[in-house]
Scaffold this active site. Structure first.
Site, PDB file in Angstrom:
ATOM      1  N   GLY A  21     -11.712  -5.510 -36.358  1.00  0.00           N
ATOM      2  CA  GLY A  21     -12.982  -4.858 -36.637  1.00  0.00           C
ATOM      3  C   GLY A  21     -14.086  -5.291 -35.685  1.00  0.00           C
ATOM      4  O   GLY A  21     -13.901  -5.259 -34.477  1.00  0.00           O
ATOM      5  N   ALA A  47      -1.499  11.568  -3.189  1.00  0.00           N
ATOM      6  CA  ALA A  47      -0.110  11.222  -3.523  1.00  0.00           C
ATOM      7  C   ALA A  47      -0.048   9.966  -4.379  1.00  0.00           C
ATOM      8  O   ALA A  47      -0.342   8.871  -3.926  1.00  0.00           O
ATOM      9  CB  ALA A  47       0.708  11.011  -2.245  1.00  0.00           C
ATOM     10  N   GLU A 104       2.572   0.594 -10.621  1.00  0.00           N
ATOM     11  CA  GLU A 104       3.967   0.229 -10.393  1.00  0.00           C
ATOM     12  C   GLU A 104       4.906   1.254 -11.021  1.00  0.00           C
ATOM     13  O   GLU A 104       5.959   0.921 -11.556  1.00  0.00           O
ATOM     14  CB  GLU A 104       4.214  -1.166 -11.004  1.00  0.00           C
ATOM     15  CG  GLU A 104       5.425  -1.870 -10.495  1.00  0.00           C
ATOM     16  CD  GLU A 104       5.374  -2.145  -9.019  1.00  0.00           C
ATOM     17  OE1 GLU A 104       4.258  -2.266  -8.484  1.00  0.00           O
ATOM     18  OE2 GLU A 104       6.437  -2.210  -8.390  1.00  0.00           O
ATOM     19  N   ALA A 145       0.847  -1.192   0.000  1.00  0.00           N
ATOM     20  CA  ALA A 145       0.000   0.000   0.000  1.00  0.00           C
ATOM     21  C   ALA A 145       0.880   1.237   0.000  1.00  0.00           C
ATOM     22  O   ALA A 145       1.600   1.496   0.967  1.00  0.00           O
ATOM     23  CB  ALA A 145      -0.914  -0.011   1.223  1.00  0.00           C
ATOM     24  N   THR A 186       0.014   4.270  -2.600  1.00  0.00           N
ATOM     25  CA  THR A 186      -0.731   5.421  -3.120  1.00  0.00           C
ATOM     26  C   THR A 186      -1.773   5.938  -2.139  1.00  0.00           C
ATOM     27  O   THR A 186      -2.415   5.167  -1.422  1.00  0.00           O
ATOM     28  CB  THR A 186      -1.419   4.998  -4.436  1.00  0.00           C
ATOM     29  OG1 THR A 186      -0.417   4.488  -5.313  1.00  0.00           O
ATOM     30  CG2 THR A 186      -2.129   6.168  -5.101  1.00  0.00           C
ATOM     31  N   GLU A 187      -1.930   7.262  -2.153  1.00  0.00           N
ATOM     32  CA  GLU A 187      -2.957   7.894  -1.314  1.00  0.00           C
ATOM     33  C   GLU A 187      -3.765   8.829  -2.191  1.00  0.00           C
ATOM     34  O   GLU A 187      -3.361   9.149  -3.297  1.00  0.00           O
ATOM     35  CB  GLU A 187      -2.297   8.654  -0.161  1.00  0.00           C
ATOM     36  CG  GLU A 187      -1.506   7.736   0.747  1.00  0.00           C
ATOM     37  CD  GLU A 187      -0.826   8.481   1.881  1.00  0.00           C
ATOM     38  OE1 GLU A 187      -1.037   9.706   2.004  1.00  0.00           O
ATOM     39  OE2 GLU A 187      -0.101   7.822   2.645  1.00  0.00           O
TER      40      GLU A 187
END
Lengths: 425, 109
Positions: free
Chosen positions: A378, A150, A402, A144, A146-147
């Site tokens: 397509g 941030a 990452e 963990a 990321t905030e």
């Protein structure tokens, strides 16, 4: 000295197993878990767990041996036997991601938490936190970082770790988002999380440290499960820490703080080494998705009579043939960079630059190839009856997590040009 | 060489007796064994209604196909080669119901 491009026999054999699993276990349920986000692929998890346990046990044993003896296990002629762990990992990850990248992420293992602990943990910490992955029920490790405020600017994290001298515990407060396997690691198994918190916000990066939090620790709560574009089978969670208390010995590296202006503390740099291991893994996952899309497209076109003549003159090629050739080249380039970054690590050589290169390249390659495949196919490419559109959605995350493509490009530029963080932003 | 062949024949003949129906409740499968190399042969095993039968030959629509070297098979059944190791190192190749393959050893004493 000749350059060897052959896959070592032992790696190839293990690869056969993961290819089988990808084709026969994962692909069958790929669409189901894409459409049922937050359901767990238990059949795959329970199947792969015994193999993961063995790998974790072997890896733990070897890392503890190295610490004890100060050198690797000696082979017959007295030379240190080269590890093939990282190269085997990326082959395994590539194969499983070829099956389904989201389901691969559900593989029960110490994952990034394990990588952090292996990078800077003491032998006691390795034993204490990683032994659980060698027995019992499936478990997950998560990281963990990321905030809400941030992401790429990691020095802006605000989760704090305060030492309570009376109980000799760290008290964690803050909020983490986009934690892969956050729910699985914190409350659905007896797993572990490595969370980055700051000991002193005024010191920026120099104040950051990784802490290990075991599943079920009071004060750690999953507040949200993310709804995503791709890798929907993967558990992505937001976690709040409120006066979450952990033992003093759960800090990875030294808690000693350097004065501002002094060179970044060795403990922090050591912990960042985690990414030298995990970036090649992410690159491998991207390359697996890319190969899935490319092979399917090439084979579908071939069935229509469109093949790639490798010795035709450039002006004789049709636009589609040029596209196919370009994709195949990019696929090989991205894969070779990835293998190289892993092989360097196995050889005990620095690989930060190569790891970032592999990450950047693979993110670009997989997004380009998967989008191009949807375009070339397509209506088939756009339809949910096939997996091609899903691969395009699954691909995008590789440019984002990452370390984003932009950040890794910056890292590569700094390394090559010899600039510091302050000099090149 | 014919030693391996003889051993395999004996092991296959012993298989129905070693089968534990309680461990294989609800299992309905046809398993094809392709044992390759020297002393190799092919066998089809049927598990249904709590009974396991084995006979030589190739099954039409096997639920699961196991391909491995004949000598490796003998070593594995004799306990000298770990099944999981064999699986992990690619000595056993499986196609079809891979989940059944991982449970197979548990059906026999």
């Amino acid at each position: 000295m000749p350059i060897e491009f052959e896959i070592p026999e032992s790696v190839k054999n293990q690869s056969n197993l993961t290819e089988m699993v990808a084709e026969q276990v994962i692909r069958k349920v790929s669409r189901y878990f894409d459409e049922h986000e937050h359901e767990r692929p238990w059949e795959y998890i329970n199947f792969i767990w015994p193999f993961i346990q063995q790998m974790e046990a072997a890896n733990l044993k070897r890392s503890l041996e190295v610490k004890k003896n100060g050198h690797g296990k000696a082979s017959g002629n007295g030379q240190k036997k080269q590890s093939t762990f990282q190269v085997r990992m990326i082959h395994m990850i590539e194969n499983l991601s070829w099956g389904d990248a989201g389901i691969y992420l559900c593989t029960p293992s110490s994952a990034l938490a394990g990588a952090a602990i292996q990078a800077v943990g003491t032998p006691d910490q390795k034993e204490r936190f990683l032994d659980r992955f060698t027995h019992g029920k499936p478990k997950w490790g998560a990281m963990a970082m990321t905030e809400p405020q941030a992401g790429s600017d990691t020095s802006n994290i605000q989760t704090t770790a305060r030492l309570d001298p009376e109980t000799n515990e760290w008290v964690l407060n803050g909020e983490k988002i986009f934690v892969t396997n956050g729910s699985l690691a914190s409350r659905e198994s007896e797993g572990i999380l490595v969370i980055w918190a700051t000991l002193d916000r005024s010191l920026g990066r120099a104040g950051m440290r990784p802490f290990v939090v075991e599943a079920g620790t009071p004060g750690m709560t999953v507040t949200k499960l993310e709804e995503k574009l791709g890798i929907r089978a993967s558990d992505t969670a937001a976690i709040v820490f409120q006066d979450c208390r952990i033992p003093y010995d759960n800090i990875l590296g030294s808690p000693e703080l350097k004065k501002p202006g002094a060179r970044t503390e060795k403990g922090f740099k050591g912990a960042m080494k985690t990414f030298d291991s995990s970036r090649p893994w992410v690159a491998a996952s991207a390359m697996g998705i890319a190969r899935a899309a490319f092979e399917f497209t090439r084979d579908t076109l071939a069935a229509q009579g469109i093949t790639i003549p490798v010795d035709a003159a450039y002006h004789e090629l049709s636009a589609i043939q040029r596209d196919l050739l370009d994709m195949e080249t990019q696929l090989k380039a991205g894969w070779l960079l990835t293998v190289r970054s892993a092989a360097l690590m196995d050889a005990g050589q620095p690989n930060s630059l190569e790891a970032s290169m592999a990450k950047v390249k693979s993110g670009q390659v997989v997004t380009r190839i998967t989008q191009k495949c949807v375009e070339l196919l397509g209506p088939l490419g756009y339809s949910r009856e096939l997996l091609v559109e899903k691969w395009m959605r699954d691909a995008k995350i590789n440019d984002i997590y990452e370390g984003t493509g932009q950040i890794n490009t910056l890292i590569v530029a700094r390394r090559i040009l010899g600039y510091t963080r302050k000099e090149l932003k | 060489m014919s030693d391996i062949d003889a051993k395999i024949r004996r092991m296959m003949a012993d298989m129905p007796a070693a089968f534990n129906p309680e461990k294989a409740e609800g299992v309905n499968a046809v398993i094809q064994y392709n044992l390759t190399g020297e002393g190799g042969s092919q066998w089809q095993s049927r598990i249904a209604g709590g009974v396991c039968t084995v006979e030589e030959g190739v099954a039409e629509n096997p639920t699961l196909t196991i391909t491995m070297d004949a000598n490796d098979y003998v070593e594995m059944m004799a306990g000298r080669l770990d099944g999981m190791q064999a699986f992990m190192t690619g000595k056993i190749k499986v196609s079809g119901d891979i989940m059944l393959a991982s449970r197979l050893m548990t059906f026999f004493n």
